[in-house]
Structure formats: C-alpha cells, structure tokens
Motif scaffolding. Structure first.
Motif, PDB file in Angstrom:
ATOM      1  N   CYS A   1      -7.111  -1.270  -1.153  1.00 59.20           N
ATOM      2  CA  CYS A   1      -8.067  -0.253  -1.593  1.00 59.20           C
ATOM      3  C   CYS A   1      -8.804  -0.717  -2.843  1.00 59.20           C
ATOM      4  O   CYS A   1     -10.023  -0.518  -2.965  1.00 59.20           O
ATOM      5  CB  CYS A   1      -7.344   1.066  -1.859  1.00 59.20           C
ATOM      6  N   LYS A   2      -8.083  -1.319  -3.767  1.00 58.81           N
ATOM      7  CA  LYS A   2      -8.719  -1.821  -4.988  1.00 58.81           C
ATOM      8  C   LYS A   2      -9.687  -2.968  -4.662  1.00 58.81           C
ATOM      9  O   LYS A   2     -10.798  -3.040  -5.206  1.00 58.81           O
ATOM     10  CB  LYS A   2      -7.656  -2.266  -5.995  1.00 58.81           C
ATOM     11  N   TYR A   3      -9.253  -3.862  -3.804  1.00 60.26           N
ATOM     12  CA  TYR A   3     -10.121  -4.978  -3.409  1.00 60.26           C
ATOM     13  C   TYR A   3     -11.419  -4.463  -2.794  1.00 60.26           C
ATOM     14  O   TYR A   3     -12.515  -4.928  -3.136  1.00 60.26           O
ATOM     15  CB  TYR A   3      -9.380  -5.881  -2.422  1.00 60.26           C
ATOM     16  N   ARG A   4     -11.309  -3.490  -1.905  1.00 59.61           N
ATOM     17  CA  ARG A   4     -12.499  -2.952  -1.251  1.00 59.61           C
ATOM     18  C   ARG A   4     -13.401  -2.222  -2.243  1.00 59.61           C
ATOM     19  O   ARG A   4     -14.612  -2.120  -2.038  1.00 59.61           O
ATOM     20  CB  ARG A   4     -12.086  -2.019  -0.108  1.00 59.61           C
ATOM     21  N   ALA A   5     -12.801  -1.710  -3.327  1.00 64.46           N
ATOM     22  CA  ALA A   5     -13.587  -1.030  -4.362  1.00 64.46           C
ATOM     23  C   ALA A   5     -14.153  -2.004  -5.389  1.00 64.46           C
ATOM     24  O   ALA A   5     -14.801  -1.593  -6.349  1.00 64.46           O
ATOM     25  CB  ALA A   5     -12.723   0.012  -5.054  1.00 64.46           C
ATOM     26  N   GLY A   6     -13.895  -3.302  -5.206  1.00 65.54           N
ATOM     27  CA  GLY A   6     -14.426  -4.312  -6.114  1.00 65.54           C
ATOM     28  C   GLY A   6     -13.509  -4.700  -7.251  1.00 65.54           C
ATOM     29  O   GLY A   6     -13.878  -5.527  -8.106  1.00 65.54           O
ATOM     30  N   ASP A   7     -12.291  -4.142  -7.273  1.00 63.49           N
ATOM     31  CA  ASP A   7     -11.344  -4.442  -8.352  1.00 63.49           C
ATOM     32  C   ASP A   7     -10.382  -5.536  -7.888  1.00 63.49           C
ATOM     33  O   ASP A   7      -9.223  -5.282  -7.565  1.00 63.49           O
ATOM     34  CB  ASP A   7     -10.579  -3.171  -8.745  1.00 63.49           C
ATOM     35  N   LYS A   8     -10.867  -6.771  -7.869  1.00 67.73           N
ATOM     36  CA  LYS A   8     -10.025  -7.876  -7.422  1.00 67.73           C
ATOM     37  C   LYS A   8      -8.867  -8.132  -8.379  1.00 67.73           C
ATOM     38  O   LYS A   8      -7.767  -8.510  -7.940  1.00 67.73           O
ATOM     39  CB  LYS A   8     -10.862  -9.145  -7.270  1.00 67.73           C
ATOM     40  N   ALA A   9      -9.094  -7.944  -9.656  1.00 64.20           N
ATOM     41  CA  ALA A   9      -8.020  -8.166 -10.633  1.00 64.20           C
ATOM     42  C   ALA A   9      -6.876  -7.185 -10.400  1.00 64.20           C
ATOM     43  O   ALA A   9      -5.691  -7.566 -10.416  1.00 64.20           O
ATOM     44  CB  ALA A   9      -8.567  -8.023 -12.050  1.00 64.20           C
ATOM     45  N   GLY A  10      -7.214  -5.917 -10.179  1.00 65.00           N
ATOM     46  CA  GLY A  10      -6.176  -4.921  -9.892  1.00 65.00           C
ATOM     47  C   GLY A  10      -5.436  -5.232  -8.617  1.00 65.00           C
ATOM     48  O   GLY A  10      -4.203  -5.050  -8.528  1.00 65.00           O
ATOM     49  N   ALA A  11      -6.155  -5.728  -7.610  1.00 70.50           N
ATOM     50  CA  ALA A  11      -5.512  -6.102  -6.346  1.00 70.50           C
ATOM     51  C   ALA A  11      -4.550  -7.260  -6.556  1.00 70.50           C
ATOM     52  O   ALA A  11      -3.424  -7.259  -6.033  1.00 70.50           O
ATOM     53  CB  ALA A  11      -6.575  -6.472  -5.313  1.00 70.50           C
ATOM     54  N   ALA A  12      -4.975  -8.271  -7.332  1.00 68.19           N
ATOM     55  CA  ALA A  12      -4.132  -9.444  -7.562  1.00 68.19           C
ATOM     56  C   ALA A  12      -2.838  -9.073  -8.273  1.00 68.19           C
ATOM     57  O   ALA A  12      -1.762  -9.583  -7.942  1.00 68.19           O
ATOM     58  CB  ALA A  12      -4.899 -10.480  -8.371  1.00 68.19           C
ATOM     59  N   ILE A  13      -2.918  -8.169  -9.240  1.00 68.46           N
ATOM     60  CA  ILE A  13      -1.719  -7.746  -9.974  1.00 68.46           C
ATOM     61  C   ILE A  13      -0.715  -7.109  -9.019  1.00 68.46           C
ATOM     62  O   ILE A  13       0.485  -7.416  -9.048  1.00 68.46           O
ATOM     63  CB  ILE A  13      -2.100  -6.772 -11.104  1.00 68.46           C
ATOM     64  N   LEU A  14      -1.192  -6.220  -8.171  1.00 67.16           N
ATOM     65  CA  LEU A  14      -0.303  -5.534  -7.229  1.00 67.16           C
ATOM     66  C   LEU A  14       0.313  -6.512  -6.234  1.00 67.16           C
ATOM     67  O   LEU A  14       1.522  -6.450  -5.950  1.00 67.16           O
ATOM     68  CB  LEU A  14      -1.079  -4.448  -6.489  1.00 67.16           C
ATOM     69  N   LEU A  15      -0.500  -7.407  -5.695  1.00 66.57           N
ATOM     70  CA  LEU A  15       0.029  -8.384  -4.741  1.00 66.57           C
ATOM     71  C   LEU A  15       1.055  -9.286  -5.406  1.00 66.57           C
ATOM     72  O   LEU A  15       2.116  -9.581  -4.827  1.00 66.57           O
ATOM     73  CB  LEU A  15      -1.113  -9.207  -4.149  1.00 66.57           C
ATOM     74  N   ASN A  16       0.789  -9.713  -6.622  1.00 66.80           N
ATOM     75  CA  ASN A  16       1.727 -10.585  -7.332  1.00 66.80           C
ATOM     76  C   ASN A  16       3.026  -9.874  -7.677  1.00 66.80           C
ATOM     77  O   ASN A  16       4.074 -10.517  -7.770  1.00 66.80           O
ATOM     78  CB  ASN A  16       1.089 -11.134  -8.608  1.00 66.80           C
ATOM     79  N   ASP A  17       2.971  -8.556  -7.858  1.00 63.29           N
ATOM     80  CA  ASP A  17       4.201  -7.802  -8.114  1.00 63.29           C
ATOM     81  C   ASP A  17       5.204  -7.996  -6.983  1.00 63.29           C
ATOM     82  O   ASP A  17       6.419  -8.011  -7.206  1.00 63.29           O
ATOM     83  CB  ASP A  17       3.886  -6.313  -8.277  1.00 63.29           C
ATOM     84  N   VAL A  18       4.688  -8.125  -5.769  1.00 65.27           N
ATOM     85  CA  VAL A  18       5.551  -8.375  -4.611  1.00 65.27           C
ATOM     86  C   VAL A  18       5.760  -9.877  -4.419  1.00 65.27           C
ATOM     87  O   VAL A  18       6.883 -10.349  -4.237  1.00 65.27           O
ATOM     88  CB  VAL A  18       4.938  -7.771  -3.337  1.00 65.27           C
ATOM     89  N   ARG A  19       4.696 -10.653  -4.492  1.00 66.96           N
ATOM     90  CA  ARG A  19       4.718 -12.072  -4.134  1.00 66.96           C
ATOM     91  C   ARG A  19       5.617 -12.910  -5.053  1.00 66.96           C
ATOM     92  O   ARG A  19       6.128 -13.951  -4.630  1.00 66.96           O
ATOM     93  CB  ARG A  19       3.297 -12.640  -4.166  1.00 66.96           C
TER      94      ARG A  19
END
Length: 570
Positions: A466-484
């Motif tokens: 949802c963040k990525y689609r809204a243009g917030d790539k940084a927010g998306a990366a943080i969330l993905l890295n929390d799992v990754r």
C-alpha cells in the motif's frame, strides 16, 4: 468464560442407529434413529461439536478439490510437468500452466463444491447456535456470541476464496429448509457482504491472548482483520475500486496491537516449525500431528513436492512422497538463465546469495533443520554405505533448476536434447520446496507443524505494498526489511536501501514470491499486479485476453444448477 480445550484436529461423530417397535399390536412406531436439528443438540459438548464441524472441512479445503494447485500451477512459481510419462493426467496440468482450462476440468467443479460445502456447514451451525438458549447448555451469552462471530468469519473466509476464484457467486446465508442454490450476486454485493460480515464479527471475536494455547484453529479479531486486509488489497481486481487506503488503515491498526498482540519470528523457519501452533506470528492456522490430521503434509500440497524416495534422505519412513510439484526452472538445459523478468523462483532467491533459505534442506537433529530446498544429489546412509536417492526410472537423481531429459547426465555436462517444456521433463527437472519440515521417524515432532493460513508477515507485506503504491518507497522498504532481516546474516547487504530505491513493480512481486512461496496465493498476487495474463515465464506466453483471471464454474456444478450464469469467456 469457559474455554474449548480440545484442539481442532479431527472432530468425528458416530451415531448408533436403533429401531424399536412398541409391540406387535401397536403399529405406531417410536423411531430412535432420526437425528434432526431439533434433537441433536442435547449437551454443551454437542454445541461445541456443531460449532467446530466446519473448521475441519476448512483445513481439508486448503488442498482438497484442486484448491491449492489452482492458485499455484497457473502462476510463474510451481509446475507439474509430464515427467517421462508421470503426471501427464490427460493434459490437466498443462492446461493449468497454459491457462487453457475449461469447465470440463474436474477441479473447476470440485473447488466450487468444496467451498460451498464449507459455507453450508458453517451456515447450518450458525442457524443451530442462533436458535439455542445458552443457559440450557451451560454456555454463557458471551460464548454463544463468540461461536456466532467465529462462524460468520469462517463463512466469510469461504466466500472470499470462492469470490477470488469465480467472482460471480451466490451468497448463502440460510440452508435449513432451502432446496435451491440462491441466484448469483454481483461482485459489489459479494464484496459488501464479506466486508460487513467481518466488520460486524470483529467486536465479538476473542483475541489470540484470550484463547492462549487454544488459539490455533480459532478465528480471532486478528484473523478477521487479516481477511479484511486481503479483501481491501484486492478490491481493485474484485470491484474495480481502489481500497489501498482502507487496507493500509487496517494494517496499521493491526501492527499497533488493536486486534491482539502479534510478533514476527526472528528465525526464518520458525513460522513453519513444530512450535508454530503457539507462535505469535500465526494469525490463523490449523493444528497438525503425525498421528492425526496433517493435510498440508499430504499429496495435495507439500508431501508430493519431493522425489519418491525422499523419505530416505529425510530419514522418515512410512510416509509417501511424489514428484507432483516443483519450482519452475530459471535456466535452460545449457544452464543459461532465461531472459524473462517473471518466474525463475530459485534464481530470484539466488539474487541475494546469503539467504539462509538457499541452503539445501537438511535435518540437523533434535527437531531442527536448515535450508528450504532440495537440489543436487540427495545422499543417505544405509548399512554403513552412502547411497543416493534414485528415480523410479532407475537413475540417480541430480535435481537442478532446469527442465528437460537429463536422466544419467552428470552435473555440469550439457545434454544433446535441448527441449524444455511442460511435456518434456524427468525426475531431475526442477528444485523442490521444503517449507514445512520433514523430521526423521524417531523425532517426536515429525509432521507436527501447524498449517499457517495467515501469518503476521502478510500484514507487513500488505502495508508495504500500500505504501509503495502511494509513492512511499522508503516506508515500504522499512516494513519489508522488518521481515526480511531474519533471512540473512547480521549486517547483510541484501536488505533494501532505506530510501526504497531498489523497489520496482517486479521487485515487489518477486519479494511477495520469496516470502510466501508455495503458500497458495501466487495466482492472486500476479492478478493484482496485472502480470497474470500479460506476463511471460517459462513455457508460458501472454494470454490473448484476461478472461482466465477467474475460473469457469465447472460443468458438474452447472449440470445440477443450470440457472447459474457462466463466467465471461467460457
């Protein structure tokens, strides 16, 4: 509040039929072999059995009736090729791969019947429990409300899956006294119904903490909220309305603890290990055991995702394996990587070579393992001698990320036969996925992992999208890295840059694939990203149109209910 302490493994009910006649001169008979909704519920335990009946069917349905392979085999992830005469099955799996199925393919009916049986069972139990006086059965009003909320959520889960597969479906809210299937509802009506059922059920549902160790297999506030996340995440596909903001809002409440306390595991394999029934990452799942029910370990899913003799490599006897499912290849028979962007699942893992999951699966003893894939030679020791897993076609298996006729071709040697397609494979073809562990025979926890239908990681990935689609790539990366971060060593350079600059549409769909590989959602994810019909992957060209985004309602179903309108394109 009293709790249900028995785990939902297999609820079976036996009825002893008795027939008595009062006398030879009295022709009026008293019949004791008729069980109806009016006399079945006699005790508290009867109510609990009624409540739980459709949950067991739900566990079966994750793999039964073709429901698993309908999500995986049309995608760019798994394959069931013709392995030198095995698994051709009249071209069933090839039609699935090429998106050329028809309403005469049995699973298009079987999936429908499986889901509507679950819907009917849940609705029947709802009608029973709605009508009881809880005090008569030593139940509280709160317990009755819990049962009703859980059954509504369970029924919404069945409807959501049918909606995803067929789109134009009937809504079943009553079964007693009904003889005909209701007419199909519009996609908007179905969406609104599922949304309403979940929103109205959440207040009456327990939290994971309230249920404690008995939470596995039960619907909670978190489970219902996660279904809302799925509904909103795919709303653009379902009803052509963007609901990413609504999806993000639910995810943020979820992570803030509004639906219960959940946490990500710190070890990559923990969400799938034998301790996962009590894991804080398991939002909804089904308990399993070697001696009782373990549907996801059976032939419909992970049990048939390994060579026939894989038990020798695992050290597990008395359990059958088969070569039904493997990863689609990333390289041709000359070991050259394919140029297309989609698919190539093992190559996509290799993009980050320090990934712990890339290790070859190996049991380490004491209910531990490493690695998530089977590839190369698979050795075992027998009578003090090291041997290797063999094909049933009498050659030693060397599994590779390629498809073709390799037979006894040594690794590194290129075969003369260059053909690689769904009709031209052998038992060396493809890497196998081992997501849930197969511990040895003597291990008390063999086949003991619960099936995790919904993991907390899904909430992070959904919010990241949802963040990525809204243009917030940084927010998306943080969330993905929390799992990754659990997939790589400390200090790994494989984590995304904090600004999210590495994220693209392809990287997002690739990362969904890495984290949730084999979890029965790949078709849905590809459709949401508009790759399912337009994409190219191994032995698969783009479709002529997009009517295969939904399945046909099977001929066996329409023969019995001819009033159902066929789906467009079929």
């Amino acid at each position: 509040m009293k709790t249900i302490t028995q785990p939902i493994v297999r609820i079976a009910c036996s009825v002893l039929l008795m027939f008595f006649a009062n006398s030879c001169t009295d022709l009026e008979e008293t019949l004791y072999d008729r069980i109806t909704s009016d006399n079945f519920l006699q005790t508290r335990d009867d109510v609990i059995r009624d409540f739980l009946r459709s949950f067991e069917h739900g566990y079966w349905s994750i793999q039964g009736g073709g429901l698993y392979y309908a999500q995986e085999l049309p995608s760019d992830e798994l394959m069931t090729p013709n392995r030198d005469g095995d698994w051709f099955d009249g071209g069933l799996y090839q039609r699935s791969h090429y998106h050329t199925w028809t309403d005469q393919d049995g699973y298009t009916s079987d999936m429908w019947n499986a889901l509507y049986q679950g819907i009917s069972l849940a609705t029947n139990s709802l009608e029973d429990i709605h009508g009881i006086d809880p005090a008569r059965y030593e139940l509280t009003e709160a317990e009755k409300a819990d049962f009703v909320a859980e059954l509504r959520t369970l029924r919404a889960w069945y409807h959501l899956r049918a909606f995803d597969l067929y789109r134009n479906i009937p809504l079943v809210t009553k079964v007693k006294g009904e003889k005909l299937m209701p007419p199909q509802s519009s996609p908007q009506e179905v969406f609104d119904f599922i949304e309403r059922e979940l929103i109205e059920s959440i207040p009456g549902l327990p939290t994971r903490e309230q249920l404690g160790k008995d939470a596995i297999g039960r619907w909670t506030k978190g489970g219902a909220a996660a279904l809302l996340v799925r509904l909103y995440l795919n709303a653009k596909v379902y009803i052509d309305q963007d609901k990413f903001a609504e999806c993000a809002a639910i995810c943020e409440k979820f992570i803030a603890g509004e639906y219960g306390n959940y946490a990500l595991e710190t070890r990559w394999d923990a969400p799938f290990d034998y301790t996962n029934s009590t894991s804080a990452e398991t939002v909804f799942g089904f308990p399993s055991s070697f001696a009782k029910t373990h549907w996801h370990y059976d032939g419909g899913m992970f049990g048939w995702m390994a060579p026939h003799q894989a038990g020798k490599y695992f050290g597990l006897s008395g359990f059958g394996f088969n070569t039904r499912y493997a990863l689609q290849p990333g390289r041709d028979v000359d070991s050259v990587e394919y140029p297309f962007a989609l698919g190539k699942p093992f190559v996509k893992f290799q993009k980050y070579p320090d990934d712990f999951r890339l290790k070859k699966y190996r049991n380490l003893g004491n209910s531990t393992r490493e690695g998530m894939f089977l590839y190369g030679y698979l050795p075992y020791v027998e009578n003090g001698e090291t041997k290797y897993v063999q094909s049933n076609k009498n050659y030693t298996i060397f599994s590779r990320d390629q498809v073709g006729f390799f037979k006894n071709t040594p690794p590194g040697q290129v075969p003369a036969d260059k053909v690689s397609n769904m009709d031209h494979a052998d038992d060396n073809s493809g890497v196998w996925l081992v997501k849930y562990p197969f511990y040895p025979t003597e291990d008390a926890n063999k086949l003991g992992s619960a099936y995790a239908e919904i993991r907390y990681a899904e909430i992070y990935y959904s919010l990241a999208e949802c963040k990525y689609r809204a243009g917030d790539k940084a927010g998306a990366a943080i969330l993905l890295n929390d799992v990754r971060k659990r997939n790589y060593p400390d200090g790994s350079t494989s984590l995304y840059a904090p600004d999210g600059s590495q994220l693209t549409d392809i990287e997002m769909i690739d990362e969904w694939g890495r984290e949730f590989i084999g979890e029965g959602r790949r078709r849905t994810d590809l459709i949401r990203w508009d790759f399912f019909n337009k994409g190219t992957w191994w032995d698969k060209q783009p479709d002529a149109d997009d009517h295969t985004k939904i399945y046909p309602i099977g001929q066996k179903v329409t023969n019995l209910t001819p009033t159902l309108n066929p789906n467009p394109g079929y």
